[in-house]
Write an enzyme that holds these catalytic residues in place. Sequence first.
Site, PDB file in Angstrom:
ATOM      1  N   ASP A  59      45.710  31.903  45.860  1.00 41.09           N
ATOM      2  CA  ASP A  59      45.576  31.965  47.318  1.00 41.09           C
ATOM      3  C   ASP A  59      46.946  32.056  47.973  1.00 41.09           C
ATOM      4  O   ASP A  59      47.043  32.248  49.180  1.00 41.09           O
ATOM      5  CB  ASP A  59      44.848  30.715  47.838  1.00 41.09           C
ATOM      6  CG  ASP A  59      43.344  30.883  47.734  1.00 41.09           C
ATOM      7  OD1 ASP A  59      42.891  32.016  47.465  1.00 41.09           O
ATOM      8  OD2 ASP A  59      42.617  29.891  47.892  1.00 41.09           O
ATOM      9  N   ASP A  84      33.495  33.743  43.841  1.00 40.94           N
ATOM     10  CA  ASP A  84      34.417  32.621  44.025  1.00 40.94           C
ATOM     11  C   ASP A  84      33.814  31.332  43.470  1.00 40.94           C
ATOM     12  O   ASP A  84      32.597  31.226  43.257  1.00 40.94           O
ATOM     13  CB  ASP A  84      34.690  32.471  45.531  1.00 40.94           C
ATOM     14  CG  ASP A  84      36.065  31.898  45.830  1.00 40.94           C
ATOM     15  OD1 ASP A  84      36.667  31.278  44.934  1.00 40.94           O
ATOM     16  OD2 ASP A  84      36.527  32.062  46.972  1.00 40.94           O
TER      17      ASP A  84
HETATM   18  C1  GLA Z   1      38.903  30.688  48.218  1.00 39.62           C
HETATM   19  C2  GLA Z   1      39.470  32.030  47.849  1.00 39.62           C
HETATM   20  C3  GLA Z   1      39.986  32.728  49.084  1.00 39.62           C
HETATM   21  C4  GLA Z   1      38.863  32.875  50.072  1.00 39.62           C
HETATM   22  C5  GLA Z   1      38.273  31.513  50.395  1.00 39.62           C
HETATM   23  C6  GLA Z   1      37.024  31.649  51.242  1.00 39.62           C
HETATM   24  O1  GLA Z   1      39.916  29.823  48.613  1.00 39.62           O
HETATM   25  O2  GLA Z   1      40.456  31.915  46.890  1.00 39.62           O
HETATM   26  O3  GLA Z   1      40.514  33.987  48.757  1.00 39.62           O
HETATM   27  O4  GLA Z   1      37.884  33.721  49.554  1.00 39.62           O
HETATM   28  O5  GLA Z   1      37.915  30.806  49.216  1.00 39.62           O
HETATM   29  O6  GLA Z   1      36.441  30.437  51.513  1.00 39.62           O
END
Ligand code: GLA
Length: 741
Positions: free
Chosen positions: A549, A479
């Site tokens: 997300d 990420d």
């Molecule tokens: C980002 C990712 C999510 C999750 C969060 C965790 O927003 O896109 O899927 O993994 O971080 O902090």
Amino acid sequence: MSIQYLEKERIFCLHTPNTSYLLGIVAQEGFLGHLYYGKRLLDVSGAQYLLRLEESPFVPEKNDRDRSSFMDCFPFEYSSHGVGDFRESCIKIRTAKGHAAVNLVYVSHEIKKGKGKLAGLPATFGNEGEVTTLVITCTDPVTKLNVELSYSAFENVDVIARSVKVINTSGEALWLEKVMSACLDLEAREYDVLTLHGSWARERHMERRPLGYGKTGVSSLRGESSHQEHPFIALLSKNASQTEGEVYGLHFAYSGNFLAQAQRSQFGQIRVVMGISPEEFSWKLESCESFQAPEVLLTYSAKGLGGMSRSYHDLYRNHLIRSPWLHKKRPILINNWEATYFDFNAEKILNIAKESAKLGIEMLVLDDGWFGNRFDDNRSLGDWQVNESKLPGGLGKLVSEINALGLKFGIWFEPEMISPESKLFEEHPDWAIQIPARRPCRARNQYVLDVGRKEVRDYILKQMFVVLHSANVEYVKWDMNRPLTDIGSAALPADRQGEISHRFVLGTYEMQECLLQEFPNLLLENCSGGGGRFDPGMLYYSPQIWCSDDTDAVERLAIQEGTALLYPLCSMGAHVSVCPNHTVGRSTPFATRAMVALAGTFGYELDVTKLSDAEKEEIPSQIRAYHAFHDLIREGTYYRNASYQENHDYDCFQVVGKGGKRSLVFFTQVLATPNEHSRCIRLQGLRENVKYKVIQVNLNKKELLTDAGKVVSGSILMNAGMIVERPWGDFQGRLYWLEEC
Ligand code: GLA
């Protein structure tokens, strides 16, 4: 060979199955001119005249007193800077004396089979039978700067990959201030521009607008390709649709700051450039050093946007994604992020795993919160040690218990980040990207690590490897949750501070490469606050990228439509989540959510232990559908039949198997409307003379295909259309299976 040099005419001809690209050398001065890019030419005789070299007063040797009138309209293959062409330049430098001009002329060329790697950068690949490469060396006679323009034409897909390498043979240091990777000068014609825009949770929406005079484009200065604008630009003829019209696409295989811009000049001519954004960029080149600019993937389609999409899909599946997982069915995963956020312990995770195993889910992914003191998102990035108060006995214990349930295990990292509240920051505050005396801008309460520095990369990778070797980890979600700001590095001298953003991207690429070398079978999924770094550069390292997300089925229709404009469905991370949806609060039927996620990598992101019995009963059917259809979804050919982004009413697309024998039609009616007729949707990619059985798939019953179906010819389905009954209720998905009978 798909590339030839015609000695007498001084023309290079590049051919792909359906396109030709022509460029030529101007005899007197050695300028490289662009002649043609478009439909494949059967005969190129006379093409030189497209350079208009006979047209006085524009030819320099005929009219040196008005040289600028030539420079400012000649179709340059790679435009110069500061010598009379006032359109967008491709290259700009700063010499020790402070001068910026560059004027490039042809020196030599080489045509070879195959395609070399780009040092430190992602790039398309192909063997000697699949691709041919032309490298043209140009020079600026005054500064002695050499520039190699590279063109690779693919034999089986309508793409030309372009990149540029700059070599400093001047004998002293100079600074590159701008290096575009491609330039495309086109004749004065009317075009629309298509770009992708968005935001967090709303990625890759399409915008089409007329190309007017001046400059139109998109860019990112966020240190990543970004949610907001995408490293892609297309020019469309006015009549271009999904199935018809001309489309020129440029897509950048790079994950950092970029510029993608089209310009209409005073004479109506078009210049498109693409490359690293010159803002926040400068690179010191010592004498004899070189700089490799990333690759642009250029395509031309005479069959509308659909043709462009299919070229990019084929290119990425056959010549960019390297993962051993590319052609494999990915394990159906369950991710605990939307299920627990930071509030979990081993017991909760194991309960989710147990319930998931019973339902047929194949892998558990432990998301953010398993390390350091990470009870919320304010701390601990950089401290990649397992938090044993949440997971007593460490990862080894948890993973062996999960494996014993028959599930694989995956884990989340955010390797390029550092929390101000972390042991790492206490020990190495100078490892954060920052400008002395200026308090760095916080985003999600974190800073960005200066991964352009080798010691930083080594330290983070070492910690990651310890974790990954401590248990049977088969998947990593990588990420990146904030953009770069306050660009400053403690490790670079003043005249190299402009290198930081690009060094950051190179550092990330190198880390991912090292990770894959250490764990060659690892399934890597990239992510950046959802889909903020969904680009061809990242696909070189990971076969899939988390799309957004936003897991709401309706929002995902638009996001996945824009993503599939360029990327194959097998690369789009998509999960089923609970309702009301955590991002938009909308409730949609479980089957619709499953259908939308089936068009991507497919998985779940919810707490299965909290689902109703009725919902739990539906999961095995959804999983059966994944197993039944995913080979086709992954390997099939994509056709878009209706655009929800445009009509705001319904969505429809197809995947078609080899030879047009089988197809899936995904249809979603977003809002119900009263007193309407059924729809009749024209299908694509089928065989006209074949009869198909059209069956509606049950995504919520034990048997997927109970419908007796209707037999309809390909001719009818493609020319008249497929009848889709109006669904009852909002957000209704319908999946149809078509097979030759
Ligand atoms: C980002 C990712 C999510 C999750 C969060 C965790 O927003 O896109 O899927 O993994 O971080 O902090």
